[in-house]
Design a protein around this motif. Structure first.
Motif, PDB file in Angstrom:
ATOM      1  N   GLN A 193       1.011   1.440  15.931  1.00  0.00           N
ATOM      2  CA  GLN A 193       1.973   0.723  16.770  1.00  0.00           C
ATOM      3  C   GLN A 193       1.432  -0.606  17.303  1.00  0.00           C
ATOM      4  OE1 GLN A 193       4.920   4.098  18.352  1.00  0.00           O
ATOM      5  NE2 GLN A 193       3.076   4.014  19.583  1.00  0.00           N
ATOM      6  N   PRO A 194       0.982  -1.495  16.410  1.00  0.00           N
ATOM      7  CA  PRO A 194       0.413  -2.770  16.875  1.00  0.00           C
ATOM      8  C   PRO A 194       1.411  -3.673  17.581  1.00  0.00           C
ATOM      9  CG  PRO A 194       0.724  -2.805  14.497  1.00  0.00           C
ATOM     10  CD  PRO A 194       0.961  -1.394  14.932  1.00  0.00           C
ATOM     11  N   LEU A 195       2.717  -3.517  17.301  1.00  0.00           N
ATOM     12  CA  LEU A 195       3.708  -4.364  17.983  1.00  0.00           C
ATOM     13  C   LEU A 195       3.725  -4.073  19.481  1.00  0.00           C
ATOM     14  CD1 LEU A 195       6.680  -4.354  15.440  1.00  0.00           C
ATOM     15  CD2 LEU A 195       4.663  -5.845  15.536  1.00  0.00           C
ATOM     16  N   GLN A 196       3.410  -2.837  19.858  1.00  0.00           N
ATOM     17  CA  GLN A 196       3.335  -2.521  21.284  1.00  0.00           C
ATOM     18  C   GLN A 196       2.212  -3.306  21.958  1.00  0.00           C
ATOM     19  OE1 GLN A 196       3.251   1.554  22.494  1.00  0.00           O
ATOM     20  NE2 GLN A 196       5.166   2.093  21.471  1.00  0.00           N
ATOM     21  N   ALA A 254       5.298 -14.796  16.969  1.00  0.00           N
ATOM     22  CA  ALA A 254       6.170 -15.962  17.047  1.00  0.00           C
ATOM     23  C   ALA A 254       7.361 -15.704  17.967  1.00  0.00           C
ATOM     24  CB  ALA A 254       6.641 -16.348  15.649  1.00  0.00           C
ATOM     25  N   GLU A 255       7.923 -14.523  17.870  1.00  0.00           N
ATOM     26  CA  GLU A 255       9.095 -14.173  18.680  1.00  0.00           C
ATOM     27  C   GLU A 255       8.764 -14.216  20.170  1.00  0.00           C
ATOM     28  OE1 GLU A 255      11.687 -10.130  19.628  1.00  0.00           O
ATOM     29  OE2 GLU A 255      10.596 -10.279  17.733  1.00  0.00           O
ATOM     30  N   LEU A 256       7.564 -13.747  20.534  1.00  0.00           N
ATOM     31  CA  LEU A 256       7.161 -13.688  21.937  1.00  0.00           C
ATOM     32  C   LEU A 256       6.483 -14.974  22.408  1.00  0.00           C
ATOM     33  CD1 LEU A 256       5.741 -10.038  22.013  1.00  0.00           C
ATOM     34  CD2 LEU A 256       7.928 -10.827  22.926  1.00  0.00           C
ATOM     35  N   GLY A 257       6.280 -15.915  21.487  1.00  0.00           N
ATOM     36  CA  GLY A 257       5.640 -17.168  21.859  1.00  0.00           C
ATOM     37  C   GLY A 257       4.170 -17.013  22.219  1.00  0.00           C
ATOM     38  N   LEU A 258       3.462 -16.163  21.486  1.00  0.00           N
ATOM     39  CA  LEU A 258       2.066 -15.857  21.804  1.00  0.00           C
ATOM     40  C   LEU A 258       1.078 -16.565  20.885  1.00  0.00           C
ATOM     41  CD1 LEU A 258       2.381 -11.983  22.378  1.00  0.00           C
ATOM     42  CD2 LEU A 258       2.309 -13.786  24.127  1.00  0.00           C
ATOM     43  N   GLN A 259       1.538 -17.542  20.121  1.00  0.00           N
ATOM     44  CA  GLN A 259       0.660 -18.177  19.129  1.00  0.00           C
ATOM     45  C   GLN A 259      -0.589 -18.777  19.766  1.00  0.00           C
ATOM     46  OE1 GLN A 259       3.950 -18.677  19.519  1.00  0.00           O
ATOM     47  NE2 GLN A 259       4.973 -19.224  17.596  1.00  0.00           N
ATOM     48  N   GLU A 278       2.809 -10.895  12.780  1.00  0.00           N
ATOM     49  CA  GLU A 278       2.910 -12.350  12.893  1.00  0.00           C
ATOM     50  C   GLU A 278       4.304 -12.772  13.369  1.00  0.00           C
ATOM     51  OE1 GLU A 278       1.686 -13.631   9.027  1.00  0.00           O
ATOM     52  OE2 GLU A 278      -0.445 -13.507   9.522  1.00  0.00           O
ATOM     53  N   ALA A 279       5.333 -12.035  12.907  1.00  0.00           N
ATOM     54  CA  ALA A 279       6.690 -12.353  13.344  1.00  0.00           C
ATOM     55  C   ALA A 279       6.862 -12.067  14.836  1.00  0.00           C
ATOM     56  CB  ALA A 279       7.701 -11.553  12.526  1.00  0.00           C
ATOM     57  N   ARG A 280       6.289 -10.969  15.328  1.00  0.00           N
ATOM     58  CA  ARG A 280       6.419 -10.646  16.751  1.00  0.00           C
ATOM     59  C   ARG A 280       5.653 -11.652  17.618  1.00  0.00           C
ATOM     60  NH1 ARG A 280       7.663  -5.978  19.729  1.00  0.00           N
ATOM     61  NH2 ARG A 280       9.001  -5.509  17.948  1.00  0.00           N
ATOM     62  N   ILE A 312      -6.348  -9.319  17.841  1.00  0.00           N
ATOM     63  CA  ILE A 312      -6.033  -8.182  16.981  1.00  0.00           C
ATOM     64  C   ILE A 312      -7.017  -8.199  15.820  1.00  0.00           C
ATOM     65  CG2 ILE A 312      -4.355  -7.176  15.395  1.00  0.00           C
ATOM     66  CD1 ILE A 312      -2.145  -8.175  17.178  1.00  0.00           C
ATOM     67  N   VAL A 313      -7.792  -7.122  15.698  1.00  0.00           N
ATOM     68  CA  VAL A 313      -8.765  -6.998  14.616  1.00  0.00           C
ATOM     69  C   VAL A 313      -8.277  -5.916  13.659  1.00  0.00           C
ATOM     70  CG1 VAL A 313     -11.160  -6.514  13.996  1.00  0.00           C
ATOM     71  CG2 VAL A 313     -10.637  -7.673  16.154  1.00  0.00           C
ATOM     72  N   GLY A 314      -7.918  -6.307  12.455  1.00  0.00           N
ATOM     73  CA  GLY A 314      -7.441  -5.333  11.480  1.00  0.00           C
ATOM     74  C   GLY A 314      -6.383  -5.937  10.583  1.00  0.00           C
ATOM     75  N   GLY A 315      -6.170  -5.278   9.461  1.00  0.00           N
ATOM     76  CA  GLY A 315      -5.131  -5.675   8.531  1.00  0.00           C
ATOM     77  C   GLY A 315      -4.332  -4.460   8.120  1.00  0.00           C
ATOM     78  N   GLY A 316      -3.299  -4.685   7.329  1.00  0.00           N
ATOM     79  CA  GLY A 316      -2.495  -3.550   6.888  1.00  0.00           C
ATOM     80  C   GLY A 316      -1.070  -3.949   6.587  1.00  0.00           C
ATOM     81  N   PRO A 317      -0.229  -2.959   6.313  1.00  0.00           N
ATOM     82  CA  PRO A 317       1.128  -3.247   5.854  1.00  0.00           C
ATOM     83  C   PRO A 317       2.017  -3.908   6.897  1.00  0.00           C
ATOM     84  CG  PRO A 317       0.824  -0.891   6.238  1.00  0.00           C
ATOM     85  CD  PRO A 317      -0.527  -1.518   6.317  1.00  0.00           C
ATOM     86  N   MET A 318       1.643  -3.889   8.170  1.00  0.00           N
ATOM     87  CA  MET A 318       2.484  -4.482   9.204  1.00  0.00           C
ATOM     88  C   MET A 318       2.033  -5.896   9.583  1.00  0.00           C
ATOM     89  SD  MET A 318       3.401  -1.346  11.813  1.00  0.00           S
ATOM     90  CE  MET A 318       4.473  -2.439  12.770  1.00  0.00           C
TER      91      MET A 318
END
Length: 436
Positions: free
Chosen positions: A249-252, A286-291, A282-284, A271-277
């Motif tokens: 649940q990385p989006l949380q 941008a959506e939250l303005g956390l770049q 990256e989309a979240r 965030i340290v890690g990779g995977g299918p999400m």
């Protein structure tokens, strides 16, 4: 269809998976009835065969390094892929021709039995109940050795037949809980000579629900020699370490970072890690303005430098055994603010070594994390307490001694004093008395 599988196809796939899993369990149970436990009339060989699938090399080292120091003469690992070298550990992947002839899973079973007979192995150790645990159990019965099941994922490997164990390549295909599959899984678990779990609640579950002969708590290890001194200034306020997959649940984590940012506008997160999400992450962002405040490293060979640079470790998983990433974070001095799932409470004492949060409660995560970050004195006290606790519990030498005691009791390693076996889970009695 935009690449989505039709509901009927998903349902059919689930039924097929359930039938395969049920047949596999039933076949294992039948084999254990035909070949009951027997003791071979010869001295122990000091050899163990380990069966597993290791996608994460850090995870492999965490569990195999203490085994390599547990008094065995030789360990043979039956697994696909490349694995790092360890003293006394030999990698024997199934031959390609065998996998082509009978498939990867049956090839692993045939090769495990072959290696076990060749080395006269005393014990067979399987990671996860299916297929590796059942392969270890069957091989042990056929060769006269002893069997050990490492329940690395916790009780979700068994509950409902394992349908929640979504990262398991076999169980992840199940679509719904099944009482029949659960009964079969529990029966198989009860046939092992030793079940190794990661924490007290998992031990209680196995002891209460199965007829397993011996259930031991042995956590994953952290090599303390690899932990450098933390830098004078910690770059990140919040850190997430793990595979970017639904169960984690990385989006949380990003929702938590956004909530903390509303309290502390200068917050820095990683965030340290990779995977299918990864795309969803990256989309979240941008959506939250956390770049500007969230860094994503992708998969890295070693997360320790990032953990040493972090103040608060966030874990949002749906389920866990006892997270190695969390133990490493604590040893590095990052204070854990984590979901109250699995056996994380064996390391995290509320308000002392970290905080346990109701799963999914973003506001509570943010409140606890911000409170620590706003109080440097409190953070220092909790950081030191967290590091001390995880060093004692997950240190490589300590975990090696736990393995030596259990393997000695199975007759597979140098037999330890009786006191060592009796004290093999020293920190846990108080937890159980407290109802943890």
């Amino acid at each position: 269809m935009n690449g989505a599988m039709p509901a009927r196809a998903r349902g059919l796939r689930g039924w097929v998976a359930a039938a395969v899993v049920g047949a596999w369990y039933a076949g294992t149970i039948l084999l254990t009835r035909l070949w009951p436990r027997r003791r071979r009339p010869r001295p122990p060989s000091g050899c163990a065969v380990v069966v597993g699938t290791f996608h994460n090399l850090g995870w492999y080292l965490s569990h195999m390094a203490p085994l390599s120091r547990a008094g065995l003469r030789e360990i043979v690992v039956v697994s696909d892929g490349e694995l790092p070298a360890l003293p006394g550990v030999r990698h024997e992947p199934p031959p390609a021709w065998l996998a082509t002839a009978v498939g990867r899973t049956l090839a692993k079973f045939v090769w495990t039995v072959t290696i076990g007979r060749r080395t006269r192995a005393d014990v067979f150790i399987g990671f996860h109940v299916i297929p590796n645990g059942t392969i270890a159990l069957a091989a042990a019965r056929l060769t006269g050795g002893r069997s050990c099941y490492q329940m690395t994922g916790g009780p979700i490997e068994l509950i409902g037949g394992g349908y929640q164990a979504t990262e398991n390549q076999v169980l992840g295909r199940l679509r719904a809980p099944s009482r029949m599959l659960e009964r079969l899984a529990l029966a198989v678990t009860g046939a092992f000579d030793l079940v190794v779990v990661r924490g007290t609640s998992a031990r209680r579950f196995v002891s209460d629900r199965t007829s397993a002969h011996d259930v031991a708590v042995i956590p994953g290890s952290v090599d303390l020699a690899r932990i450098a001194a933390p830098p004078a200034h910690r770059r990140y306020d919040l850190i997430f370490v793990g595979r970017l997959a639904p169960t984690k649940q990385p989006l949380q984590f990003l929702d938590i970072a956004a909530a903390v940012r509303r309290i502390l506008p200068a917050v820095r997160a990683c965030i340290v890690g990779g995977g299918p999400m990864m795309d969803a992450v990256e989309a979240r962002i941008a959506e939250l303005g956390l770049q500007s405040c969230v860094e994503v490293t992708g998969t890295v060979p070693n997360a320790l430098p990032s953990l040493l640079s972090a103040r608060v470790f966030i874990l949002t998983s749906r389920s866990e055994g006892l997270s190695i990433a969390m133990a490493e974070a604590m040893i590095c001095g990052a204070v854990p603010v984590v979901a109250d799932v699995g056996d994380l409470g064996d390391l995290v004492t509320e308000g002392e070594t970290g905080f346990l949060i109701e799963p999914g409660n973003i506001a509570m995560y943010a409140e606890r994390a911000a409170a620590i970050l706003q109080d440097p004195g409190r953070w220092t006290r909790m950081s030191e307490a967290a590091a001390r606790r995880a060093r004692e519990y997950n240190g490589l030498e300590h975990v090696s001694q736990l393995w030596r005691a259990r393997l000695g009791a199975l007759g597979a390693a140098e037999t330890p004093p009786a006191a060592a076996l009796a004290a093999s889970d020293p920190p846990l009695a108080a937890k159980e008395q407290d109802g943890r």
